[in-house]
Enzyme design. Structure first.
Site, PDB file in Angstrom:
ATOM      1  N   GLN A 251       0.901  -1.382  -0.027  1.00 39.76           N
ATOM      2  CA  GLN A 251       0.053  -0.140  -0.069  1.00 39.76           C
ATOM      3  C   GLN A 251       1.087   1.350   0.017  1.00 39.76           C
ATOM      4  OE1 GLN A 251      -3.165   1.383  -0.723  1.00 39.76           O
ATOM      5  NE2 GLN A 251      -3.185  -0.792  -0.243  1.00 39.76           N
ATOM      6  N   HIS A 254       2.341   3.078  -3.258  1.00 39.33           N
ATOM      7  CA  HIS A 254       1.383   3.770  -4.048  1.00 39.33           C
ATOM      8  C   HIS A 254       1.725   5.381  -4.169  1.00 39.33           C
ATOM      9  CE1 HIS A 254      -1.361   1.247  -6.181  1.00 39.33           C
ATOM     10  NE2 HIS A 254      -1.707   0.434  -4.782  1.00 39.33           N
ATOM     11  N   GLU A 319     -10.131   1.670   3.398  1.00 39.89           N
ATOM     12  CA  GLU A 319     -10.753   1.308   1.944  1.00 39.89           C
ATOM     13  C   GLU A 319     -10.264  -0.342   1.865  1.00 39.89           C
ATOM     14  OE1 GLU A 319      -7.735   2.449  -0.428  1.00 39.89           O
ATOM     15  OE2 GLU A 319      -8.652   2.268  -2.372  1.00 39.89           O
ATOM     16  N   HIS A 320      -9.090  -0.813   2.234  1.00 36.45           N
ATOM     17  CA  HIS A 320      -8.763  -2.059   2.289  1.00 36.45           C
ATOM     18  C   HIS A 320      -8.666  -2.613   3.777  1.00 36.45           C
ATOM     19  CE1 HIS A 320      -7.068  -0.595  -1.502  1.00 36.45           C
ATOM     20  NE2 HIS A 320      -7.342  -1.726  -1.929  1.00 36.45           N
ATOM     21  N   ASP A 353      -6.720  -6.451  -6.076  1.00 36.59           N
ATOM     22  CA  ASP A 353      -6.290  -5.513  -7.098  1.00 36.59           C
ATOM     23  C   ASP A 353      -6.500  -5.735  -8.207  1.00 36.59           C
ATOM     24  OD1 ASP A 353      -5.811  -3.792  -4.714  1.00 36.59           O
ATOM     25  OD2 ASP A 353      -3.693  -3.880  -4.801  1.00 36.59           O
ATOM     26  N   HIS A 412     -53.432  18.637  -6.020  1.00 40.15           N
ATOM     27  CA  HIS A 412     -53.430  17.326  -6.062  1.00 40.15           C
ATOM     28  C   HIS A 412     -54.529  16.567  -5.766  1.00 40.15           C
ATOM     29  CE1 HIS A 412     -49.061  18.476  -5.767  1.00 40.15           C
ATOM     30  NE2 HIS A 412     -48.588  17.266  -5.514  1.00 40.15           N
TER      31      HIS A 412
END
Lengths: 424, 424
Positions: A251, A254, A319-320, A353, A412
């Site tokens: 991770q 990245h 996220e993960h 991934d 209405h």
């Protein structure tokens, strides 16, 4: 990595680039020019920002085919297998329209319709990830979106990376345009002579792309504005510290802003992972990126017990999430907030991934509290269906007009009353 | 109403209030103050904007029960029946988590989790619509959201309208706070001593509420920023012009910016509807609103044939679509963009607004091209599940690390390789 004792109320250190005023103004000016001048404006910005002079933007069939020469056979085979896996997983997400019929003849229902058109942004340069094409295009194809358009910034010679072209060609995407940045987003949102306007724009990009997506949002739909990537590993004393360290680093490589966290009740594991991270980090080609990421956004949290560790995970809403405990499946019910949940020692994040099938476009920045991975629903919309029978209207009409009058909406009420008068 | 001959490329005249710079700054200042000072800031703004001095914000059980004295028995019965219908329809939208098992032991899946908490904004004054409470709260309850909080601005005496209290009580909502405007949205987003922070805010409101929702979006989720309401009626020569006129006017009475459109291949019907609208409009209590709405945003479009009329409808992508043709069900497949589709002469829009079951919170402003009615999915989120088996990792690991290396992500490849080394 620093080891901290925590109980709860932990939150990820998060850094989101919202852009400067100058960047926002630049993006607005680009969008305005493309909206007014079309292709010629895109041509101008492509020359300015990408250094490429293009007469036509569209990638030719010949270019696509020529790209295969640059791709290894084994990689191509792996790519094709990944496409099959991703396709199969997303097929399971597909929903059908339904109609519910009542005895009085009334029909209520929900119609699922694919979006007419979608534009996928594919970043250029070193961030040109073929896997990103797969993850954005396949759910749209499964949803049966007819018009899928791809844009990606060319290099100085006007070319796109072979990996991008091969991935697109394998998926049968024919409309690929060599343009990037805010100008490409504007072209997708408003259309130009070359580029058809789309209803939704998905895909990652730099700050200019993010700001442009935000600016056109409302006129078209967008997927999300993604923040830096995050992983949280939830582990007990049985976990292998080498696996955890490797996953944290995958991770961290990245982005210097990416966040890698271990949460564990085991002080022993915490210490072992801290040592392993340093060891593996020293040998990493991208250590210039991974090192500050681990330093500034990495953490090891030690809790009193596993339940407390799960509470911290829910607080982080990552996220993960990897779960490396003795019985990971047993914890699934307690995990409320995570984009993707990787269970057990063999479910390393890269498995998801690239290859397993689920989407890798996931909610970042704590939005897993309320957001979902990119999925087939994102490329469809629902319409409610109401086919009321005469019997039902005669039976319920007066109740409906009473509710309308409770809200002071006489017209209405009359729309119903006028039918009761004529039909009964 | 003016009758125009059209073929396609028609778009609704739309007017969306984006707010002024002053309004945006005022809203930001309110949010900041509530975020920093909590209840005392909310108390300050409630006194300033609503003229009410409140010691506590929470509605008591006694207040809820006292509200029943103001509600007619028949209306209450109608409300309860509507609740049942809306509940039943939304139950059908509910989705289950799923797991797919492979022979090698791998498990992939999708977990559906309700949001932890949702805040529902209920507008005050004349726009206090009990139906809006039903439409926002019921899908959240069906989704099994545990914490549902409601906010609504009090009158000068510190009271909420009885219709609002009864609707909330019938649904079992216990956390109702007397606060409105941007201060209430801020309280929901960040929490105060009285109000728990929520993960998502839904419900309509004035421009200050809309701007506040937009400002807190990202920190929490929001439903949508709704524009003025719209109806498009698609009709052929068999339709009853009195019904169509009444339905167009029921939309027009909402708001001077509301849009009411008839699309038909029949010149005869067009003329008859134009006459009926004038006739019915003259007798309407809210004609001060409906009249400018019809004048500025109403239209009758005459097309060459029914197919062309359907094309115009898709171009308009209306919030509400009524189909009053001989065989409305036959056209369902051709209609691609509409929030709710009302089929046949008995499906007057108020049937859906109040009673039939589908949600009345619908995409406005052409966003039916890519958005859906409010639904149970909006109160849940998905998480992907990946439990890879040892067999699967040993079989596929090399492909996965090859794909990672294609993207230059060596740490990703190593996270897989390290397992292949240790496990094989």
């Amino acid at each position: 990595m620093k080891i901290e004792k925590v109980t709860k109320n932990v939150s990820l250190k998060r850094s989101i680039d919202q852009g400067t005023d100058e960047q926002r103004q630049a993006v607005e000016a680009i969008i305005e020019k493309v909206r007014n001048e079309g292709d010629s404006a895109v041509r101008f910005f492509t020359e300015k920002f990408d250094g490429a002079t293009l007469s036509t933007f569209k990638v030719t069939k010949e270019e696509m085919e020529a790209a295969y020469a640059h791709i290894d056979d084994e990689v191509l085979a792996a790519l094709r297998e990944a496409i099959g896996n991703i396709h199969r997983f997303h097929e399971r997400q597909k929903r059908q329209s339904w109609l519910a019929t009542e005895e009085d003849g009334t029909i209520l229902g929900q119609k699922i319709t694919p979006l007419d058109s979608v534009g996928v942004y594919v970043p250029g340069g070193t961030a040109a990830y073929p896997s990103s094409i797969l993850m954005n295009v396949i759910p749209a194809q499964v949803a049966e979106v007819k018009n899928i358009v791809m844009v990606s910034p060319p290099d100085k010679d006007g070319n796109l990376p072979p990996g991008v072209l091969v991935a697109a060609n394998e998926l049968g995407v024919e409309n690929i345009f060599k343009m990037g940045g805010a100008q490409a987003v504007a072209a997708l949102a408003y259309g130009t002579e070359s580029v058809p306007a789309v209803d939704k724009i998905t895909g990652p990009g730099n700050i200019y792309v993010a700001l442009a997506k935000r600016a056109v949002y409302g006129h078209v739909d967008i997927d999300m504005i993604a923040g830096p990537s995050e992983i949280v590993v939830l582990a007990d004393e049985n976990a292998n510290p080498r696996y955890i360290a490797a996953d944290l680093l995958s991770q961290a490589e990245h982005d210097a802003l990416a966040s890698s966290i271990l949460v564990t009740p085991s002080q022993t594991l915490a210490e072992a992972v801290a040592i392993e991270v340093e060891k593996q980090l020293a040998e990493l080609p991208r250590k210039e990126i991974a090192s500050p990421s681990i330093r500034d956004y990495g953490a090891i949290y030690v809790t009193n017990d596993l339940d407390e560790a799960v509470a911290v995970v829910n607080e982080l809403a990552p996220e993960h999430l990897e779960v490396l405990t003795e019985e990971p499946m047993q914890l699934l019910g307690k995990i409320r907030h995570a984009g993707a949940i990787f269970l057990g020692p063999y479910s390393s994040e890269p498995v998801g991934d690239y290859f397993a099938g689920p989407n890798h476009v996931l909610p970042t920045n704590g939005t897993a509290r309320f957001s979902s991975p990119l999925n087939v629903d994102d490329f469809t919309k629902k319409s409610s269906i109401i086919s009321y029978s005469k019997t039902a209207l005669l039976a319920n009409g007066k109740k409906i007009s009473a509710l309308a009058r409770l809200e002071g909406l006489e017209a209405h009420a009359r729309a119903v009353d006028i039918r009761l008068e004529e039909e009964s």
